[in-house]
Write an enzyme that holds these catalytic residues in place. Structure first.
Site, mmCIF file in Angstrom:
data_model
loop_
_atom_site.group_PDB
_atom_site.id
_atom_site.type_symbol
_atom_site.label_atom_id
_atom_site.label_comp_id
_atom_site.label_asym_id
_atom_site.label_seq_id
_atom_site.Cartn_x
_atom_site.Cartn_y
_atom_site.Cartn_z
ATOM 1 N N GLY A 48 7.400 4.038 -2.855
ATOM 2 C CA GLY A 48 6.152 4.570 -3.415
ATOM 3 C C GLY A 48 5.274 5.395 -2.778
ATOM 4 O O GLY A 48 4.810 6.296 -3.242
ATOM 5 N N GLU A 103 -0.699 3.079 1.447
ATOM 6 C CA GLU A 103 -0.008 2.514 -0.031
ATOM 7 C C GLU A 103 -0.237 3.401 -1.136
ATOM 8 O O GLU A 103 -1.137 4.258 -1.342
ATOM 9 C CB GLU A 103 -0.574 1.255 -0.526
ATOM 10 C CG GLU A 103 -0.163 0.185 0.577
ATOM 11 C CD GLU A 103 1.059 -0.637 -0.185
ATOM 12 O OE1 GLU A 103 1.713 0.174 -1.052
ATOM 13 O OE2 GLU A 103 1.472 -1.511 0.027
ATOM 14 N N ASP A 107 -2.089 -3.674 -6.753
ATOM 15 C CA ASP A 107 -2.208 -4.260 -8.244
ATOM 16 C C ASP A 107 -2.726 -5.558 -7.773
ATOM 17 O O ASP A 107 -4.114 -5.631 -7.832
ATOM 18 C CB ASP A 107 -0.845 -4.163 -8.810
ATOM 19 C CG ASP A 107 -1.032 -4.632 -10.288
ATOM 20 O OD1 ASP A 107 -2.109 -5.222 -10.630
ATOM 21 O OD2 ASP A 107 0.018 -4.833 -10.905
ATOM 22 N N ARG A 175 9.327 9.417 -10.052
ATOM 23 C CA ARG A 175 8.599 9.441 -8.646
ATOM 24 C C ARG A 175 8.420 10.716 -8.102
ATOM 25 O O ARG A 175 7.337 10.965 -7.555
ATOM 26 C CB ARG A 175 9.660 8.874 -7.554
ATOM 27 C CG ARG A 175 10.012 7.390 -7.562
ATOM 28 C CD ARG A 175 10.533 7.094 -6.255
ATOM 29 N NE ARG A 175 11.221 5.719 -6.420
ATOM 30 C CZ ARG A 175 10.454 4.598 -6.244
ATOM 31 N NH1 ARG A 175 9.262 4.450 -6.019
ATOM 32 N NH2 ARG A 175 11.367 3.261 -6.304
#
Ligand code: 5GP
Length: 192
Positions: A48, A103, A107, A175
């Site tokens: 990610g 990052e 969450d 993505r």
């Protein structure tokens, strides 16, 4: 890929490409000032963080090294459990290095808490976190799951909804979107 390519799979653009780049430029100014005169190792968490790493690193004037880690977080459905397995470890030795974890999103913070415990045991000179996105749960101190991880640099605080794009996927798709958006319900609840 852009919004038109998603057709009716896209519910809304939450943060557009210009907003992302502008915020990363602001964060880069802060990071350059905080690490002036130091060697900085950026640690990206695959997959990610690929986009934010690429754009943040290019916005910095500080010379950086980049290294990558891949972890898998066991969880039920879209929730993570904090039980993490290393799929790919770093190549770099962190001893006495200034390390900034990059990052995409924090969450519950469980994955990041585990990662910080793991990395701090390797003896870095300093260890901080930069995340593009942060959801509300990650800011709530003293929850039953323990202290939320300390995140020094935050791009955007977002509502507790599932987002895709700019590195973030749904079932490995989306993505490559240049923005952060939310998905139409029919994508993840077909037939409902
Ligand atoms: P945490 O351990 O902080 O609850 O979960 C962090 C990981 O869950 C992130 O690295 C990301 O892989 C995934 N995640 C959490 N929220 C979202 C979201 O809104 N969209 C996507 N695509 N992944 C998310």
């Amino acid at each position: 890929m852009d919004a038109n390519d998603m057709g009716d799979d896209l519910a809304a653009v939450l943060i557009d490409a210009d907003q992302i780049q502008a915020r990363l430029a602001e964060l880069a100014i802060e990071i350059d000032a905080d690490y002036a005169g130091k060697d900085l190792l950026l640690v990206g968490v695959l997959k990610g963080a690929v986009m934010v790493m690429a754009d943040l690193a290019r916005a910095l004037h500080t010379a950086v090294e980049m290294d990558w880690m891949a972890v898998s977080s066991y969880g039920s459905g879209t929730r993570s459990s904090g039980v993490v397995r290393i799929i790919k470890d770093l190549d770099a030795d962190l001893t006495d290095r200034h390390v900034l974890v990059v990052e995409d999103i924090v969450d519950s913070g469980l994955t990041l808490s585990w990662l910080l415990r793991n990395l701090s045991s390797r003896g870095p000179a300093s260890l901080e976190v930069c995340t593009l996105l942060r959801k509300p749960e990650a800011q709530q101190a003293g929850s039953s799951k323990g202290e939320p991880p300390r995140v020094r640099y935050v791009g955007f605080d977002i509502p507790p909804e599932f987002v895709v794009g700019y590195g973030l996927d749904y079932a490995e798709k989306y993505r490559s979107l240049p923005f952060v958006g939310s998905l139409a319900r029919h994508v993840y609840r077909p037939g409902k």
